[in-house]
Design an enzyme around this catalytic site. Sequence first.
Site, mmCIF file in Angstrom:
data_model
loop_
_atom_site.group_PDB
_atom_site.id
_atom_site.type_symbol
_atom_site.label_atom_id
_atom_site.label_comp_id
_atom_site.label_asym_id
_atom_site.label_seq_id
_atom_site.Cartn_x
_atom_site.Cartn_y
_atom_site.Cartn_z
ATOM 1 N N SER A 1 0.804 -1.152 -0.173
ATOM 2 C CA SER A 1 0.093 -0.200 -0.059
ATOM 3 C C SER A 1 1.048 1.215 -0.223
ATOM 4 O O SER A 1 1.649 1.232 -0.969
ATOM 5 C CB SER A 1 -0.980 -0.055 1.388
ATOM 6 O OG SER A 1 -2.407 0.615 1.032
ATOM 7 N N HIS B 1 -7.707 -5.799 -0.921
ATOM 8 C CA HIS B 1 -6.376 -4.880 -1.016
ATOM 9 C C HIS B 1 -5.159 -5.290 -0.276
ATOM 10 O O HIS B 1 -4.655 -6.129 0.873
ATOM 11 C CB HIS B 1 -6.590 -3.782 0.720
ATOM 12 C CG HIS B 1 -5.733 -2.894 0.810
ATOM 13 N ND1 HIS B 1 -5.019 -2.142 -0.468
ATOM 14 C CD2 HIS B 1 -4.991 -2.208 1.199
ATOM 15 C CE1 HIS B 1 -4.497 -1.050 0.026
ATOM 16 N NE2 HIS B 1 -3.909 -1.255 1.264
ATOM 17 N N ASP C 1 -8.226 -5.007 -5.677
ATOM 18 C CA ASP C 1 -8.528 -4.191 -5.531
ATOM 19 C C ASP C 1 -8.960 -2.618 -4.867
ATOM 20 O O ASP C 1 -9.040 -1.848 -5.997
ATOM 21 C CB ASP C 1 -6.953 -4.201 -5.314
ATOM 22 C CG ASP C 1 -6.215 -3.215 -3.664
ATOM 23 O OD1 ASP C 1 -7.079 -2.908 -3.024
ATOM 24 O OD2 ASP C 1 -4.532 -3.393 -3.295
#
Length: 533
Positions: free
Chosen positions: A253, A502, A472
């Site tokens: 991320s 995610h 995602d």
Amino acid sequence: MSRRTRISALLTVSFLLTVTGCGGGTEDPPPDAKAAASSSAAASAPANANGAAPETASLPRLPASLTGQRLDWKRCEAPKKAWGSAAKAPGSGWKCATMLAPLDYRAPDGETIGIALIRSESEDRSSRIGSLLFNFGGPGGSGVAALPAFADTFTALRARYDLVGFDPRGVAESAGVVCRNDRQMEKALRIDTTPDTPAEEKTYLDDSAAFGADCARGSGPLLPHVGTTNAARDMELMRQVLGDDTLNYLGFSYGTELGGVYAHLFPAKVGRFTLDAVVDPTADYVGHSRNQALGFQRALENYYKSRGVSAQAGTARIVRLLDRLDHEPLPTGTGRRLTESLALTGIISTLYSEDSWPVLTDALDEAEGGDGSGLLRLADSYNDRDAQGHYGTAQHSQRAISCVDTKGRVTAAEVKSRLLADFRKVSPVFGPYLAWDLAGWCADWPVAGEHETPEVAAPGAAPILVIGGKGDPATPYEGARRMVEELGDGVGVLLTFEGEGHGAYTTGNRCVTDAVDDYFLHGTVPAAGTSCP
């Protein structure tokens, strides 16, 4: 999604303990022209002889007292700025230390700050490759707390690597930014984040401006120095202090942006690098929020499709619930009430993982029946609030880092005249919040932003494995493709995960797991364009 903590990009797994897809035929906004030109220039600029990009090589050399420091590894204590399971000491297999880093890399002989590290040594010392550094996202996520919690996911990697986590500067134990106390946080979370009247708008914007002032009072001289560029320089110092010739890294991320910035600054020091759940490096301040509106709307529609409900009908259902809560918050079992903003936060928290969709179903059924307890519990977990009403500081760090990183500043007038209608069209559920968030997030921030978009071009770097997930919601798949393009020819290698959620590596998908493990353990780079079902 808290008071103006935008939909954060901190890695989550199926249990909701932690805290940006295109859909509907809508195209992403083009990157800022100046940023694109800057990226092109960076791609053609050679690294210096010491392996650093020109802007880093021009900084003063770090003193030997920093590059040659020996870390004092000791048994870890429980993190002081975490709650829940993350507040527990991780056990005897983990050791903790503090690395000294310059507060200001332009004055490396001046004041220093401590960077908290945690390590579990490799199991097979005879075949040890080196250290493997992790960042789990945010910005604002504590690696010291997260790495032990996720450790079972990385059992294969631990065989030949020392697993190393850290709290980036401004986060938790590493000179963490602190802006507000629990009472102030609780009060701020009651503010309407999609104001409908002049009075609500004033309350929202006044509190937005006050947040920056609170951070300046609480964090003082640290605040200008907590950005991603300095965190990447800290990672280079870690490499030297840990004794590794190159940096091996797994970033999730926001950690993909941090890894991309490191690769740009130190391309010759890139070892085995994997970036999973990739933040789009070409998206500016507005584009990033718009991407999130697209991604979470798509995830919500996929959730409803899985239940045999059309995207249109499911979206309308959520909009009706939020409108109801905007006028009359729901009671809960705690005595607190579920507001529109808290309900939206709770919904978002379940969209990070397909495994959490049943939890969303139960919470929505409860809310439509008049009980907001389920959605409030989800919102509290996402907002880093424990049962006693204590809040963690991840939200403070996230905002401070983000606003130092970006030059983006948007006024309420721009939101109302230019952005609100477009964002609402992209997502009737998430668009209004994210449009208004642009006006509040860095309003009157006391520190100037560093760039429009981050520089990640890394000419000459070793191959970097870039993983994008088609489903995602928080970091849409298109961002992975753009990261590969920005890293440059021969550097970024795209691996596509066709599933939901995610982050791909933590889903347990065997194809993804094997590709990543083979790369880290044996140096085998998957063929570009590989897809995992």
